[in-house]
Design an enzyme around this catalytic site. Structure first.
Site, PDB file in Angstrom:
ATOM      1  N   ASP A 176      11.933  40.728  92.294  1.00 28.44           N
ATOM      2  CA  ASP A 176      11.768  42.164  92.071  1.00 28.44           C
ATOM      3  C   ASP A 176      13.118  42.786  92.382  1.00 28.44           C
ATOM      4  OD1 ASP A 176      11.301  44.908  92.177  1.00 28.44           O
ATOM      5  OD2 ASP A 176       9.286  44.686  93.001  1.00 28.44           O
ATOM      6  N   HIS A 177      13.822  43.243  91.349  1.00 27.79           N
ATOM      7  CA  HIS A 177      15.208  43.658  91.552  1.00 27.79           C
ATOM      8  C   HIS A 177      15.328  44.850  92.496  1.00 27.79           C
ATOM      9  CE1 HIS A 177      14.115  46.447  88.258  1.00 27.79           C
ATOM     10  NE2 HIS A 177      15.052  47.225  88.755  1.00 27.79           N
ATOM     11  N   HIS A 239       7.094  47.369  92.067  1.00 26.61           N
ATOM     12  CA  HIS A 239       8.235  48.068  92.658  1.00 26.61           C
ATOM     13  C   HIS A 239       7.818  49.011  93.787  1.00 26.61           C
ATOM     14  CE1 HIS A 239      10.594  46.273  89.642  1.00 26.61           C
ATOM     15  NE2 HIS A 239      10.462  47.170  88.694  1.00 26.61           N
TER      16      HIS A 239
END
Length: 483
Positions: A176-177, A239
């Protein structure tokens, strides 16, 4: 201030989907930046793998163009050419036998082996199976899995089970960036490295917390995917959930992968079900020279939300009674991601009613211009009595640390290097993903059963008016989405 770059062990990184959009925009330019920063060993190898028939020279030219278009690494003469010498390519059939032996010939026994699945989730199982059966994976190999990790709880469990047939949980890196952003990691440093904040980080002192991820763009070319997903699945389940966990979790015993992820999992499992009146869903209309959501997705009957706001409650000792307000949407006023911690009023004001209401607010900016702002109350300068005003103590990382924002590693750069190091701290564990879906699924099933329709909102604003009322009825206000 010059950041210290710690080289990683030599590695062979295979990028499945190496000709795709994510590889061109993020992965390959990010790797080049790490090479220019001196973090990549000179003998490291990057192997692109995809269906396209091309040779190594053609792939290198594609990489050169991608770095020219999307990269921003300061480079000296010859650095790009030297980097490209470490880049290779093989055409591989993810569902068949073609190309796997040729791909295996690139891999070395004395290097870390990492396989990046930059492909559709439907191919994860096929690739994992062939890596195992064709002898490309070893007990120390790592696989990087991109979202979406499942469409619901059942599909997430099935995907976890499929990957578990071929790889141990310690080998699986669900990326998950958002967790690779500098400010997100600084959030843990601020919380657990400063006695100023951690004693106050609870329901006794915090009135409420807001998490906002706003985008100015619409669904664009992702319409077909997005209309089957929506903001809840695309953003909240992963996110925003990860940001919520980092904000709300208990201090781990150590800053180690499983210790951190154990505490995040406890937060998800402590989340209460969300009541229907605490959810606002919206869908952007036409305006500003752009088409409406329905036009983008070519579905006049779509009930998919491009905006969602909700009020979440955590039933544990630290947070009972403190609401968490989450919102995310497309075609809003500005592109911004931030976390706002609003502290409670002082229990008694010695300055009287005329002094007004003043609160300490910690605002954590994830993008753009990463940094933190703490609003504190002071006396307004000048004569005329004790007049109070709120002023920000502003710490923009680029200014405070004397760093060039272009030199700060991108989230993908940081996370890929963590994969090579074998550090899973900033990656989601399988049970964490399943717990997030277990909380998300009933919310989605609820509005589908009720036949709820998203309200239309004008693009370029803050979203539906109903989202403002979500806080107004509690006597609160959203922090403004600023351009």
């Amino acid at each position: 201030m010059v950041s210290r770059v710690i080289p990683v062990d030599t590695f062979d990184l295979v990028i499945f989907g190496g000709t795709g959009d994510l590889a061109r925009r993020k992965i390959l330019p990010g790797l080049f930046r790490r090479y220019c920063a001196g973090q990549m060993p000179p003998e490291a190898k990057i192997i692109g793998a995809a269906r396209s028939e091309m040779d190594a020279a053609e792939f290198r030219e594609m990489v050169r163009e991608a770095i020219g278009e999307f990269g921003s690494a300061p480079q000296s003469a010859g650095q790009l050419d030297a980097f490209l010498e470490r880049v290779f390519y093989e055409a591989v059939d993810a569902k068949g036998d073609g190309g796997w032996d040729a791909l295996k010939s690139h891999l070395r026994d004395d290097a870390v082996r990492a396989f990046y699945f930059s492909v559709a989730p439907s191919l994860f199982g096929d690739i994992a199976e062939r890596l195992n059966h064709k002898g490309l994976s070893t007990p120390d190999s790592r696989i990087v899995v991109e979202k979406p990790f499942g469409h619901d709880l059942a599909s997430a469990k099935a995907l976890n089970a499929t990957l578990a047939q071929y790889f141990d949980e310690t080998q699986i890196y669900r990326i998950d960036h958002y967790l690779g952003k500098e400010t997100v990691q600084n959030l843990m440093a601020v919380r657990f490295g400063n006695t100023l904040f951690e004693p106050l980080w609870n329901a006794q002192y915090v009135d409420h917390i807001e998490i906002t991820v706003a985008e100015t763009v619409g669904v664009g070319g992702r319409g077909a995917y997005y209309d089957k997903s929506g903001a809840m699945r695309d953003m909240v389940q992963n996110h925003l959930m990860q940001l919520l966990c980092l904000i709300a979790m208990e201090p781990p015993a150590k800053f180690e992968p499983d210790a951190v992820r154990d505490e995040k999992l406890k937060v998800i499992r402590a989340l209460d079900p969300v009541e229907p009146q605490d959810i606002v869903r919206g869908q952007y209309g036409a305006g500003g020279g752009e088409d409406s959501y329905k036009t983008h997705v070519e579905n006049d009957r779509s009930r998919t939300e491009s905006f969602i706001a909700l009020k979440a409650q955590i039933s544990n000792w630290r947070w009972a009674g403190t609401p968490f307000y989450l919102r995310t949407g497309k075609r809003l006023r500005a592109r911004t991601s931030d976390i706002t911690v609003v502290f409670k009023d002082a229990p008694h004001s010695i300055f009287g009613a005329d002094a007004g209401r003043h609160r300490n607010v910690l605002s954590i900016r994830l993008q753009p211009n990463e940094g933190m702002t703490l609003d504190v109350t002071i006396k307004e300068p000048g004569p005329g009595g004790m007049r109070l005003i709120d002023v920000p103590l502003d710490m923009a990382f680029a200014d405070a640390l004397g760093t060039d924002t272009e030199a700060v590693p991108d989230a993908y750069e940081r996370l890929i290097m963590d994969v090579i190091r074998g550090n899973q701290t900033l990656f989601m564990r399988g049970d964490e993903v399943e717990a997030a879906w277990a909380w998300t699924d009933p919310i989605i099933e609820g509005w589908e059963a009720r036949g709820d329709v998203p309200v239309t909102y004008d693009p370029g604003g803050s979203g539906p008016e109903d989202a403002l009322m979500l806080l107004h009825r509690d006597g609160r206000r959203w922090r403004e989405i600023k351009v």
